[in-house]
Design an enzyme around this catalytic site. Structure first.
Site, PDB file in Angstrom:
ATOM      1  N   SER A  37      -8.899   5.396  -0.356  1.00 48.26           N
ATOM      2  CA  SER A  37      -8.499   3.908   0.425  1.00 48.26           C
ATOM      3  C   SER A  37      -7.005   3.941   0.588  1.00 48.26           C
ATOM      4  O   SER A  37      -6.613   3.577   1.514  1.00 48.26           O
ATOM      5  CB  SER A  37      -8.945   2.801  -0.546  1.00 48.26           C
ATOM      6  OG  SER A  37     -10.402   3.003  -0.717  1.00 48.26           O
ATOM      7  N   ASP A  38      -6.170   4.590  -0.429  1.00 51.11           N
ATOM      8  CA  ASP A  38      -4.749   4.334  -0.137  1.00 51.11           C
ATOM      9  C   ASP A  38      -4.535   5.254   0.933  1.00 51.11           C
ATOM     10  O   ASP A  38      -3.484   4.986   1.928  1.00 51.11           O
ATOM     11  CB  ASP A  38      -4.073   4.814  -1.582  1.00 51.11           C
ATOM     12  CG  ASP A  38      -3.897   3.528  -2.397  1.00 51.11           C
ATOM     13  OD1 ASP A  38      -3.705   2.432  -1.706  1.00 51.11           O
ATOM     14  OD2 ASP A  38      -3.483   3.666  -3.732  1.00 51.11           O
ATOM     15  N   LEU A  39      -4.966   6.470   0.960  1.00 54.98           N
ATOM     16  CA  LEU A  39      -4.482   7.643   1.511  1.00 54.98           C
ATOM     17  C   LEU A  39      -4.910   7.321   3.107  1.00 54.98           C
ATOM     18  O   LEU A  39      -4.077   7.576   4.005  1.00 54.98           O
ATOM     19  CB  LEU A  39      -4.996   8.927   1.271  1.00 54.98           C
ATOM     20  CG  LEU A  39      -4.448   9.518  -0.197  1.00 54.98           C
ATOM     21  CD1 LEU A  39      -5.240  10.896  -0.463  1.00 54.98           C
ATOM     22  CD2 LEU A  39      -3.120   9.861   0.013  1.00 54.98           C
TER      23      LEU A  39
END
Length: 403
Positions: A178-180
């Site tokens: 999700s961050d990436l």
């Protein structure tokens, strides 16, 4: 000239989504100034072990997690909650093309570092905010963490083994996807705004949310649900829309078989000496194979156990049937293709001599990625930035930095 040469980025991010975005911009040639808290810096500097080793083999202060997302940047250790620190950030923002921040909604407004304030001093500024849930909606003020977002955004409901099998149940991805993905979407949005500025002459505000990106990246699973009304479930290592497209046990381990069309399936049936499967109306077309996977897969699984992995891989490649091994990360970096693509590199590092890095996957014919700097140590460039960007003298620098 690098693609983003002469572009200045003021990086007010930490952890992963924001730094992943700004590392992309830095790799593309932008001058990224990473503003960090004095004494501690980016949270991920302490997210270890493992830590980078110095030349004597002792741990440095640089965690491997931090190193993964901060290449090609310059570090300015600065407390912008003070009047003096705030004035420095304002001066840098006035000269910047892009600001990226991932503070809580409204967190920078009290310091006059929000978009509305900075737009007054720099109308050309592109300002990207990255939060868990975005600037609007009932969850806007909540903190957002990748693990939580993977659950809330549906990814964990379709990741992992079937609930009725050993090990079944919700499972997160092995990296903070999700961050990436938010970092990648933010990079794309910023570049689009940068291009639009050529027409309007003005910057704009970009509102990026981890939950939005997680929902968007479900791709075919979103449309599987929307078009059928059926909620996708965990399928383990199988594919929801293609059969056979999954992990199979072989004589000495496992491999991935990825049959992507009916022609490949026919070739596969010839390879395993089961041409009758292609004549069976249940299996001739992919749609039938998806519906009848429960009868087909056991037949294939039995055959796959009869040969060793490398024998299968050679035979499948010779028949133009997509397949591959399941490598551990050490095997990844020993793979001839990964070596040929030069995906591992070393950069000079002031504390360790050198640090290993994973190369950017972006390849340009005329303006290649330039690996200028290792991830900076905390405050490594503070004096240089104040001197070169703001024209400060020794006394001003000493007063601010306490030297």
């Amino acid at each position: 000239m690098a693609p983003l040469a002469n572009i200045r980025v003021l990086d007010l991010t930490r952890v992963l989504a924001g730094p992943w975005c700004t590392q992309n911009l830095a790799d593309l040639g932008a001058d990224v100034i990473k503003v960090e808290r004095p004494g501690t810096g980016d949270d991920t500097r302490g997210w270890g072990p493992p830590y980078l080793k110095d030349q004597q083999g002792a741990d440095t202060s640089e965690a491997a997690y931090y190193l993964s997302a901060n290449r090609n940047k310059r570090s300015l250790a600065l407390d912008f909650t003070t009047d003096a620190g705030r004035e420095v950030v304002l001066a840098l923002a006035a000269k910047a093309d892009i600001v990226v921040e991932n503070y809580k909604v409204g967190g920078l407004k009290k310091y006059g570092l929000d978009y509305a304030s900075l737009k007054q001093i720099n109308p050309r500024l592109i300002y990207c905010s990255i939060t868990g849930f975005g600037q609007t909606g009932p969850y806007a003020t909540r903190p957002g963490y990748d693990y939580i977002i993977q659950g809330m955004g549906g990814l964990m409901s379709i990741t992992g083994e079937h609930d009725d099998l050993p090990g079944g149940g919700p499972q997160k991805a092995g990296v903070a996807v999700s961050d990436l993905m938010t970092g990648m979407y933010a990079s794309v949005a910023i570049l689009a705004a940068l291009n639009e500025r050529h027409s309007s002459g003005l910057g704009q505000y970009i509102d990026m949310a981890l939950l939005d990106c997680q929902v968007a990246m479900l791709a075919n699973q979103n449309l599987n649900y929307m078009t059928s009304g059926q909620v996708p479930k965990r399928a383990g290592n199988a594919h929801q829309n293609l059969v056979p497209y999954q992990v199979f046990e072989v004589e000495d381990g496992h491999l991935i078989l990825a049959v992507g069309n009916d022609t490949q399936f026919a070739s596969f049936c010839r390879l395993i000496n089961m041409p009758e499967l292609v004549e069976d109306e249940r299996y001739r077309k992919n749609a039938g194979r998806v519906v009848n996977r429960d009868s087909l897969i056991p037949l294939l699984a039995s055959v796959m156990k009869t040969r060793r992995r490398d024998t299968w891989l050679a035979d499948l490649e010779a028949s133009n049937i997509p397949a591959g091994p399941i490598n551990t990360i050490d095997q990844v970096y020993a793979d001839p293709q990964v070596i040929a693509r030069q995906m591992k590199l070393e950069l000079p590092h002031p504390a360790a001599g050198t640090t290993p890095m994973t190369a950017s996957p972006m390849r340009f014919s005329d303006t290649p990625i330039q690996y200028r700097n290792a991830p900076p140590m905390l405050g490594q460039h503070s004096e240089d930035i104040l001197r070169e960007e703001l024209g400060w003298g020794d006394e001003q620098i000493a007063a601010l930095l306490g030297k």
